[in-house]
Scaffold this motif. Structure first.
Motif, PDB file in Angstrom:
ATOM      1  N   UNK A 324      27.836  -5.714  53.410  1.00  0.00           N
ATOM      2  CA  UNK A 324      26.693  -5.659  52.596  1.00  0.00           C
ATOM      3  C   UNK A 324      27.493  -5.386  51.146  1.00  0.00           C
ATOM      4  N   UNK A 325      28.630  -4.864  51.203  1.00  0.00           N
ATOM      5  CA  UNK A 325      29.536  -4.466  49.898  1.00  0.00           C
ATOM      6  C   UNK A 325      29.798  -5.809  49.151  1.00  0.00           C
ATOM      7  N   UNK A 326      29.732  -7.027  49.988  1.00  0.00           N
ATOM      8  CA  UNK A 326      30.457  -8.280  49.743  1.00  0.00           C
ATOM      9  C   UNK A 326      29.256  -9.297  49.462  1.00  0.00           C
ATOM     10  N   UNK A 327      28.366  -9.493  50.267  1.00  0.00           N
ATOM     11  CA  UNK A 327      27.369 -10.289  50.343  1.00  0.00           C
ATOM     12  C   UNK A 327      25.824  -9.794  50.032  1.00  0.00           C
ATOM     13  N   UNK A 328      25.228 -10.392  49.116  1.00  0.00           N
ATOM     14  CA  UNK A 328      23.761 -10.258  48.915  1.00  0.00           C
ATOM     15  C   UNK A 328      23.016 -10.538  50.244  1.00  0.00           C
ATOM     16  N   UNK A 329      22.080  -9.666  50.709  1.00  0.00           N
ATOM     17  CA  UNK A 329      21.313  -9.953  52.000  1.00  0.00           C
ATOM     18  C   UNK A 329      22.092 -10.658  52.942  1.00  0.00           C
TER      19      UNK A 329
END
Length: 407
Positions: A324-329
């Motif tokens: 979650x810290x790299x990819x939105x949703x």
């Protein structure tokens, strides 16, 4: 929460353990995972966040593929000595030399030349299944595509694709009852691939051709060339890695579209515009390779945990690809995702997948062609997953193409 990231039965039932991965990323991203004495698995460090997987991947001097190999299982030292000859189990500088020689056959320019032929293969495969009562997407579409391409790369007869399929299944399917392979069968398959590669090399030296096999057997600009053993090991790696990853990305991608029909509708509406980003999103979503192992070469700290020299460190790509810290949703399958810094081809560094351009080309052409020709493809039965903690594989995926072709 009970954590077991390497239970092959769990993978066969529902795929990667994303609930466990999510908990670990939030609470203990570098986790001392209990071993399994019955399977001769020692405790190991499970690495689940994107940043830490990248950190391990890009530091082969500290996290070695060579010391105790790159695959999860423990092997006797005598067998490790043989396996260390394979590029996947090497560290720089040996790996650097080997990869530079092999890379000549996999540059973007070389791979781009294959697009027309890959398009022809996709059209042929779909011609063969059009109108049939029963179609298994894995057997009839996803599996043959990379096998045809591998035959093209090696300059091998197309009729050899069934041999390649059989060898690959025997190399990978040791934990799956449908394949019922044993360690000895695995070794026998490797021996058969070696013999095949030896014959292929002899043919190329007698009758040179401008295919990838021919290029790899010629000296480079510095006079360097692959030895016979190095060439045989390259063919083995191509037969397994070049087949399994693309086959399972394609199968898992089709299943993702069935589970997310609105995304399929998007692709059908604009196949040429969305097929490229869809290919990357499929690789992120599926993460065909679940994990690789490294061995710490010195005491170090990773994610706040003290790692000791000799410790087993295992990176989990499906977890990193939903960080979650790299990819939105990250739990949303989005075929227009951009940017998409997934690490489905590895976390960068020395072992970044050599065939990534080829795999993405195959996926792009396949799904663009499918969306154009069979916009109403439907799933007609349960997808059956491979019993493996290494490959996120699908064995069968029944589909219906009748009455679904574009008018």
């Amino acid at each position: 929460m009970i954590i077991n990231l390497v239970d092959p039965d769990g993978h066969a039932k529902s795929g990667p353990p994303h609930g466990q991965f999510r908990w670990l990323r939030d609470n203990e991203p570098v986790f001392r995972h209990p071993g399994d004495l019955a399977n001769d698995w020692p405790d190991f460090w499970a690495v689940t966040r994107h940043e830490h997987v990248v950190q391990v991947s890009r530091n082969p001097g500290l996290f070695s593929s060579h010391r105790r190999l790159a695959l999860f299982d423990e092997l006797p030292e005598a067998e490790r000595e043989i396996q260390r000859l394979m590029m996947i189990n090497q560290d720089p500088p040996d790996h650097t030399r080997r990869r530079a020689l092999v890379n000549r056959g996999f540059t973007p320019r070389v791979i781009a030349r294959l697009e027309k032929h890959i398009q022809e293969i996709c059209e042929m495969l779909l011609d063969d299944v059009e109108g049939r009562d029963e179609v298994d997407f894995v057997r009839d579409v996803a599996a043959p595509l990379p096998l045809y391409v591998i035959c093209e790369l090696l300059g091998a007869p197309v009729e050899d694709r069934d041999k390649l399929f059989n060898w690959s299944n025997r190399m990978i399917g040791t934990d799956d009852p449908d394949y019922a392979t044993t360690p000895q069968d695995n070794a026998d398959a490797a021996t058969e691939i070696y013999s095949y590669a030896t014959r292929l090399a002899a043919e190329r030296r007698e009758s040179p051709r401008d295919d990838i096999a021919g290029r790899l057997l010629r000296p480079d600009e510095n006079g360097e060339t692959l030895s016979d053993e190095e060439f045989n090991l390259f063919v083995l790696l191509l037969v397994v890695a070049g087949n399994e990853t693309t086959r399972n990305a394609a199968s898992g991608g089709m299943l993702a579209f069935f589970d997310n029909p609105a995304e399929w509708d998007r692709l059908v509406a604009d196949p040429a515009g969305l097929a490229a980003t869809a290919a990357d999103e499929i690789v992120r979503w599926v993460s065909p390779v679940n994990m690789f192992r490294r061995t710490a070469t010195a005491d170090t700290v990773l994610g706040g945990k003290q790692i000791s020299e000799g410790d087993k460190v295992v990176v989990f790509y499906p977890s990193a690809n939903r960080d979650e810290s790299v990819f939105a949703s990250p739990e949303v399958f989005d075929i227009a995702r951009d940017p998409n810094p997934h690490i489905g081809f590895g976390g960068g560094g020395a072992h970044f997948c050599l065939g990534n351009h080829l795999a993405k080309l195959e996926l792009r052409v396949l799904f663009e062609t499918l969306a154009r020709r069979f916009p109403r493809i439907t799933q007609t039965g349960e997808a059956r997953r491979l019993r493996s903690n290494f490959i996120n594989g699908i064995k069968t995926l029944p589909v219906d193409l009748r009455q679904s072709s574009a008018s």
